[in-house]
Design a protein around this motif. Structure first.
Motif, short mmCIF file in Angstrom:
data_model
loop_
_atom_site.label_atom_id
_atom_site.label_comp_id
_atom_site.label_asym_id
_atom_site.label_seq_id
_atom_site.Cartn_x
_atom_site.Cartn_y
_atom_site.Cartn_z
N ILE A 66 25.04 -1.34 -6.77
CA ILE A 66 25.30 -2.25 -5.65
C ILE A 66 23.69 -2.93 -5.22
CG2 ILE A 66 25.54 -2.25 -3.21
CD1 ILE A 66 27.87 -0.41 -3.53
N GLN A 67 22.64 -1.68 -5.46
CA GLN A 67 21.28 -2.14 -4.95
C GLN A 67 20.74 -3.23 -6.13
OE1 GLN A 67 18.37 0.87 -6.51
NE2 GLN A 67 16.93 0.13 -5.19
N LYS A 68 21.27 -3.12 -7.36
CA LYS A 68 20.59 -4.29 -8.27
C LYS A 68 21.26 -5.45 -7.84
CE LYS A 68 21.30 -5.77 -13.20
NZ LYS A 68 21.81 -5.18 -14.44
N ARG A 69 22.67 -5.51 -7.57
CA ARG A 69 22.98 -6.97 -6.94
C ARG A 69 22.36 -7.29 -5.71
NH1 ARG A 69 24.44 -9.30 -10.86
NH2 ARG A 69 25.81 -7.70 -11.70
N PHE A 70 22.17 -6.50 -4.75
CA PHE A 70 21.38 -6.71 -3.55
C PHE A 70 20.09 -7.54 -4.00
CE2 PHE A 70 18.64 -5.96 0.02
CZ PHE A 70 19.40 -6.20 1.04
N MET A 71 19.22 -6.91 -4.62
CA MET A 71 17.98 -7.20 -5.21
C MET A 71 18.14 -8.63 -5.84
SD MET A 71 15.81 -5.15 -3.99
CE MET A 71 14.43 -5.17 -4.78
N GLN A 72 19.14 -8.87 -6.55
CA GLN A 72 19.24 -9.99 -7.41
C GLN A 72 19.66 -11.14 -6.48
OE1 GLN A 72 21.84 -8.81 -10.50
NE2 GLN A 72 20.05 -8.64 -11.83
N LEU A 73 20.57 -10.83 -5.57
CA LEU A 73 21.25 -12.01 -4.86
C LEU A 73 20.38 -12.12 -3.40
CD1 LEU A 73 24.93 -11.32 -5.90
CD2 LEU A 73 23.26 -13.46 -6.53
N LEU A 335 10.50 -11.25 -8.72
CA LEU A 335 11.57 -10.53 -7.89
C LEU A 335 11.96 -11.34 -6.88
CD1 LEU A 335 12.66 -7.62 -7.36
CD2 LEU A 335 10.70 -7.27 -5.75
N LEU A 336 11.24 -12.07 -6.03
CA LEU A 336 11.44 -12.99 -5.10
C LEU A 336 12.73 -14.05 -5.34
CD1 LEU A 336 8.27 -13.76 -3.21
CD2 LEU A 336 10.13 -12.17 -2.30
N LEU A 337 12.80 -14.52 -6.70
CA LEU A 337 13.76 -15.28 -7.32
C LEU A 337 14.84 -14.71 -8.06
CD1 LEU A 337 11.32 -18.02 -8.49
CD2 LEU A 337 12.57 -18.07 -6.41
N GLY A 338 14.88 -13.12 -7.78
CA GLY A 338 16.26 -12.44 -8.28
C GLY A 338 15.83 -11.80 -9.63
N GLY A 339 14.54 -11.93 -10.11
CA GLY A 339 14.49 -11.27 -11.35
C GLY A 339 14.29 -9.81 -11.30
N PHE A 340 15.37 -9.12 -11.01
CA PHE A 340 15.29 -7.76 -10.69
C PHE A 340 15.95 -7.12 -11.83
CE2 PHE A 340 17.23 -3.79 -9.30
CZ PHE A 340 16.10 -2.93 -8.80
#
Length: 352
Positions: A66-73, A335-340
């Motif tokens: 969930i954290q990964k998807r939160f950071m990406q979206l 990171l700001l563009l979803g590159g997490f």
């Protein structure tokens, strides 16, 4: 997934992003192109997103996923929301707007998001809907077997259509006005419909990975038939996920699926012979294009006169340039563009 398969996915998403830009052209077109684009372009994005879904069985991995998807979206969502808002408010203040109540009401609308934000934020609903679609499907696949998942999806699909029926025919009026009488933050209710398309990408992964010529031809025939039937007023089909407009319980599956089959099948054939790098580059910057193409037009249309081609060209080129600048010059730009990446995050923690 091998490299060839990833190529056709990127190419298809790049083409769909062009359709997203064209779909927001504010002018009039002789052919009802925008109507037909809306028949399938958003469902296709959800279907292709479902291709890459990975179930999470272990409870310990749920939070990480969930954290990964939160950071990406959601992180890019908040970044572009704040950035566009600051520019808008700067323009408003510069033009003499000092009405505090206007800013308070505007901020409240931005917090609610979804179908309630228009103009520059017209596409923001998709990201929050995709995030909750992912959460819904993650919950389903973790806690229920396939049969129960299908039952839940059928219930979701039915609820979504009941909500649409209530909005379009009981409340009435234009779809945008009718939908906005139903309160919901971040268009979470649209995820009830989106998760069905998302699930079709996941359940039918083997089908999508290699669309046969037989299915491609079938998709072409169904798609052309739908357009002809609509053109000759035999049917009057519309689909607007943002505004809860689902016109037909059966066609809402058949028409988006047939068009998606055609797109995927065609680009699989083309990608096998040509790289189509330009579409891959568009896909690479698709997040920025999605967030900024409408705002680009808002900023430029007072200075330039252009039709749909110019609108599309500006809506692609300017956001791509902005995307490159953000990645190269802003701290944590990627990171700001979803590159997490979870792996990168884990390695960084290990180093510190």
């Amino acid at each position: 997934m091998n490299k060839k398969r990833l190529t056709w996915v990127d190419v298809t998403k790049g083409f769909l992003m062009i359709l997203v830009v064209i779909g927001h052209y504010p002018g009039q077109l002789d052919f009802p192109l925008v109507k037909y684009i809306y028949w399938f372009h958003m469902p296709a994005f959800f279907i292709l997103s479902g291709l890459f879904f990975k179930p999470v069985v272990e409870k310990s991995l749920m939070k990480i996923s969930i954290q990964k998807r939160f950071m990406q979206l959601i992180v890019p969502y908040l970044f572009f929301l704040v950035s566009i808002t600051l520019i808008r408010y700067g323009i408003e203040i510069g033009s003499g707007n000092k009405d505090l109540s206007w800013y308070v009401n505007d901020m409240w609308t931005l917090v609610v998001g979804g179908r309630f934000v228009r103009g520059a934020y017209g596409v923001f609903w998709f990201v929050t809907t995709l995030f909750f679609t992912y959460l819904f499907f993650l919950w389903m696949t973790k806690n229920f077997n396939r049969t129960k998942q299908l039952i839940i999806l059928a219930v979701f699909y039915s609820i979504a259509h009941f909500e649409s029926l209530f909005a379009m025919h009981v409340i009435g009026g234009s779809p945008s006005e009718a939908a906005q009488t139903i309160p919901m933050i971040w268009n979470i209710d649209v995820a009830l419909m989106a998760v069905v398309y998302f699930s079709l990408g996941y359940y039918l992964k083997s089908f999508w990975m290699n669309v046969s010529h037989k299915w491609l031809i079938a998709g072409v025939l169904v798609s052309i038939s739908a357009v002809l039937l609509d053109n000759y007023n035999v049917i009057d089909y519309h689909l607007s996920m943002k505004f809860l407009r689902y016109d037909h319980f059966v066609l809402d599956l058949i028409i988006p699926l047939s068009f998606t089959v055609v797109l995927v099948g065609i680009f699989q054939l083309i990608a096998a012979k040509s790289s189509l790098n330009w579409l891959q580059k568009i896909e690479k910057h698709s997040l920025t294009i999605m967030y900024l193409h409408i705002f680009t037009d808002i900023l430029l249309n007072d200075y330039f006169t252009y039709g749909v081609i110019g609108f599309t060209a500006f809506g692609l080129f300017v956001p791509i340039v902005v995307s490159i600048i953000i990645q190269k010059f802003l701290p944590h730009g990627k990171l700001l563009l979803g590159g997490f990446s979870q792996k990168k995050a884990s390695s960084n923690r290990a180093v510190t």
